[in-house]
Write a protein that holds these residues in place. Sequence first.
Motif, PDB file in Angstrom:
ATOM      1  N   TRP A 152       0.861  -1.391  -0.079  1.00 35.01           N
ATOM      2  CA  TRP A 152       0.011   0.032  -0.006  1.00 35.01           C
ATOM      3  C   TRP A 152       1.082   1.478   0.187  1.00 35.01           C
ATOM      4  CZ3 TRP A 152       0.516   3.132   4.342  1.00 35.01           C
ATOM      5  CH2 TRP A 152       0.757   2.666   5.435  1.00 35.01           C
ATOM      6  N   GLU A 153       0.305   2.414  -0.413  1.00 33.30           N
ATOM      7  CA  GLU A 153       0.879   3.549  -0.350  1.00 33.30           C
ATOM      8  C   GLU A 153      -0.125   4.774  -0.183  1.00 33.30           C
ATOM      9  OE1 GLU A 153       2.442   5.060  -4.255  1.00 33.30           O
ATOM     10  OE2 GLU A 153       0.103   5.033  -5.010  1.00 33.30           O
ATOM     11  N   LEU A 154       0.512   5.749   0.662  1.00 35.24           N
ATOM     12  CA  LEU A 154      -0.246   6.977   0.873  1.00 35.24           C
ATOM     13  C   LEU A 154       0.575   8.298   0.500  1.00 35.24           C
ATOM     14  CD1 LEU A 154      -1.492   6.287   4.472  1.00 35.24           C
ATOM     15  CD2 LEU A 154      -2.858   6.381   2.593  1.00 35.24           C
ATOM     16  N   GLY A 155      -0.039   9.259   0.176  1.00 34.67           N
ATOM     17  CA  GLY A 155       0.777  10.587  -0.257  1.00 34.67           C
ATOM     18  C   GLY A 155       0.094  11.844  -0.041  1.00 34.67           C
ATOM     19  N   VAL A 156       0.847  12.725   0.103  1.00 37.83           N
ATOM     20  CA  VAL A 156       0.514  14.182   0.107  1.00 37.83           C
ATOM     21  C   VAL A 156       1.343  15.070  -0.784  1.00 37.83           C
ATOM     22  CG1 VAL A 156       1.685  14.583   2.387  1.00 37.83           C
ATOM     23  CG2 VAL A 156      -0.216  15.846   1.806  1.00 37.83           C
ATOM     24  N   GLY A 157       0.625  16.191  -1.161  1.00 42.39           N
ATOM     25  CA  GLY A 157       1.531  16.947  -1.797  1.00 42.39           C
ATOM     26  C   GLY A 157       0.721  18.250  -2.492  1.00 42.39           C
ATOM     27  N   LEU A 158       1.353  18.871  -3.383  1.00 45.79           N
ATOM     28  CA  LEU A 158       0.779  20.173  -4.078  1.00 45.79           C
ATOM     29  C   LEU A 158       0.850  19.933  -5.411  1.00 45.79           C
ATOM     30  CD1 LEU A 158       2.968  22.890  -2.255  1.00 45.79           C
ATOM     31  CD2 LEU A 158       0.622  22.207  -1.646  1.00 45.79           C
ATOM     32  N   ASN A 159      -0.262  20.747  -5.975  1.00 45.97           N
ATOM     33  CA  ASN A 159      -0.224  20.719  -7.386  1.00 45.97           C
ATOM     34  C   ASN A 159      -0.441  22.081  -8.047  1.00 45.97           C
ATOM     35  OD1 ASN A 159      -1.524  18.683 -10.089  1.00 45.97           O
ATOM     36  ND2 ASN A 159      -2.563  20.892  -9.988  1.00 45.97           N
ATOM     37  N   TYR A 160       0.667  22.401  -8.796  1.00 44.96           N
ATOM     38  CA  TYR A 160       0.641  23.742  -9.063  1.00 44.96           C
ATOM     39  C   TYR A 160       0.628  23.957 -10.652  1.00 44.96           C
ATOM     40  CZ  TYR A 160       2.292  28.444  -9.981  1.00 44.96           C
ATOM     41  OH  TYR A 160       2.627  29.705 -10.219  1.00 44.96           O
ATOM     42  N   GLU A 161      -0.299  24.642 -11.102  1.00 50.52           N
ATOM     43  CA  GLU A 161      -0.740  24.758 -12.470  1.00 50.52           C
ATOM     44  C   GLU A 161       0.322  25.621 -13.273  1.00 50.52           C
ATOM     45  OE1 GLU A 161      -4.519  26.408 -15.362  1.00 50.52           O
ATOM     46  OE2 GLU A 161      -5.067  25.330 -13.628  1.00 50.52           O
ATOM     47  N   LEU A 162       1.141  24.978 -14.247  1.00 49.26           N
ATOM     48  CA  LEU A 162       1.963  25.911 -14.688  1.00 49.26           C
ATOM     49  C   LEU A 162       1.557  26.486 -16.126  1.00 49.26           C
ATOM     50  CD1 LEU A 162       4.940  23.301 -14.794  1.00 49.26           C
ATOM     51  CD2 LEU A 162       4.857  25.129 -13.525  1.00 49.26           C
ATOM     52  N   GLY A 163       0.523  26.062 -16.848  1.00 47.73           N
ATOM     53  CA  GLY A 163      -0.149  26.757 -17.804  1.00 47.73           C
ATOM     54  C   GLY A 163      -0.105  25.774 -19.072  1.00 47.73           C
ATOM     55  N   ALA A 164      -1.078  25.840 -19.784  1.00 46.96           N
ATOM     56  CA  ALA A 164      -1.131  24.970 -21.077  1.00 46.96           C
ATOM     57  C   ALA A 164      -1.211  23.741 -20.677  1.00 46.96           C
ATOM     58  CB  ALA A 164       0.128  25.220 -22.128  1.00 46.96           C
ATOM     59  N   ASN A 165      -2.022  23.410 -19.699  1.00 47.18           N
ATOM     60  CA  ASN A 165      -2.461  22.091 -18.978  1.00 47.18           C
ATOM     61  C   ASN A 165      -1.434  21.255 -18.555  1.00 47.18           C
ATOM     62  OD1 ASN A 165      -5.287  22.539 -19.473  1.00 47.18           O
ATOM     63  ND2 ASN A 165      -5.301  21.722 -21.696  1.00 47.18           N
ATOM     64  N   TRP A 166      -0.091  21.811 -18.173  1.00 48.85           N
ATOM     65  CA  TRP A 166       0.891  21.225 -17.492  1.00 48.85           C
ATOM     66  C   TRP A 166       0.816  21.538 -16.108  1.00 48.85           C
ATOM     67  CZ3 TRP A 166       4.094  17.858 -19.767  1.00 48.85           C
ATOM     68  CH2 TRP A 166       4.166  17.665 -20.984  1.00 48.85           C
ATOM     69  N   ASN A 167       1.076  20.716 -15.052  1.00 55.08           N
ATOM     70  CA  ASN A 167       1.104  20.873 -13.659  1.00 55.08           C
ATOM     71  C   ASN A 167       2.362  20.275 -13.223  1.00 55.08           C
ATOM     72  OD1 ASN A 167      -1.671  21.827 -13.614  1.00 55.08           O
ATOM     73  ND2 ASN A 167      -2.286  19.807 -13.633  1.00 55.08           N
ATOM     74  N   LEU A 168       2.739  21.013 -11.947  1.00 55.13           N
ATOM     75  CA  LEU A 168       4.000  20.526 -11.475  1.00 55.13           C
ATOM     76  C   LEU A 168       3.269  20.013  -9.941  1.00 55.13           C
ATOM     77  CD1 LEU A 168       6.923  20.456 -11.353  1.00 55.13           C
ATOM     78  CD2 LEU A 168       7.079  22.598 -10.146  1.00 55.13           C
ATOM     79  N   ARG A 169       4.017  18.691  -9.594  1.00 50.32           N
ATOM     80  CA  ARG A 169       3.507  18.203  -8.401  1.00 50.32           C
ATOM     81  C   ARG A 169       4.345  17.425  -7.521  1.00 50.32           C
ATOM     82  NH1 ARG A 169      -1.477  14.611 -11.311  1.00 50.32           N
ATOM     83  NH2 ARG A 169      -2.947  16.400 -11.835  1.00 50.32           N
ATOM     84  N   PRO A 170       4.899  18.439  -6.577  1.00 53.40           N
ATOM     85  CA  PRO A 170       5.719  17.939  -5.585  1.00 53.40           C
ATOM     86  C   PRO A 170       5.137  16.925  -4.640  1.00 53.40           C
ATOM     87  CG  PRO A 170       5.568  20.202  -5.340  1.00 53.40           C
ATOM     88  CD  PRO A 170       4.893  19.889  -6.525  1.00 53.40           C
TER      89      PRO A 170
END
Length: 175
Positions: free
Chosen positions: A122-140
């Motif tokens: 199993w896995e659990l996770g937490v993070g951020l989703n930052y919209e870069l534009g043109a439907n690209w996202n950065l997800r640490p």
Amino acid sequence: MSSITFAQNKWSVELRPGINFPTEDFVDSNVETGFGFEVAGSYRFMDHLGAYAGWGYNTFKIENSDLDFDLTGYIFGLEFIHPIGTSEKLSYLLRGGGIYNHIEIENTDGDIVEDSGHGLGWELGVGLNYELGANWNLRPQFGYRELSRDVEFGESTSNVDVNYFVFAVGVAKIF
């Protein structure tokens, strides 16, 4: 993501490289920090809730040994992505699901010495989703994974627990 993006785009593909920090030793040997990556697709079936599935590879070096071990297999589960406050670009991300991996023990030549066969973890996770534009996202993201498998060493069998924290930075394309 903006409400316009949520209304139109339900699919995404993400590449997520990461660094792995083991919480236990491997049988009687110390395990060094590892690395890996995953490729996953997801489908958002509600405003903020979606399902994901993909494949991953993670490797760890066994200290003072000519062996390392790899975890390869599949990931699947649910992810929740919700805007933070009134932000249109920044959201928080929560993930929970399963892994279906196997442990391969390899020598320095890359030959597989032992293979545990696939099993569920199993896995659990937490993070951020930052919209870069043109439907690209950065997800640490920061997560935790657990897998327990039996591995044969010669004529004996040992239960091996592979538990580790992972810090990863994903790049996602939304469709």
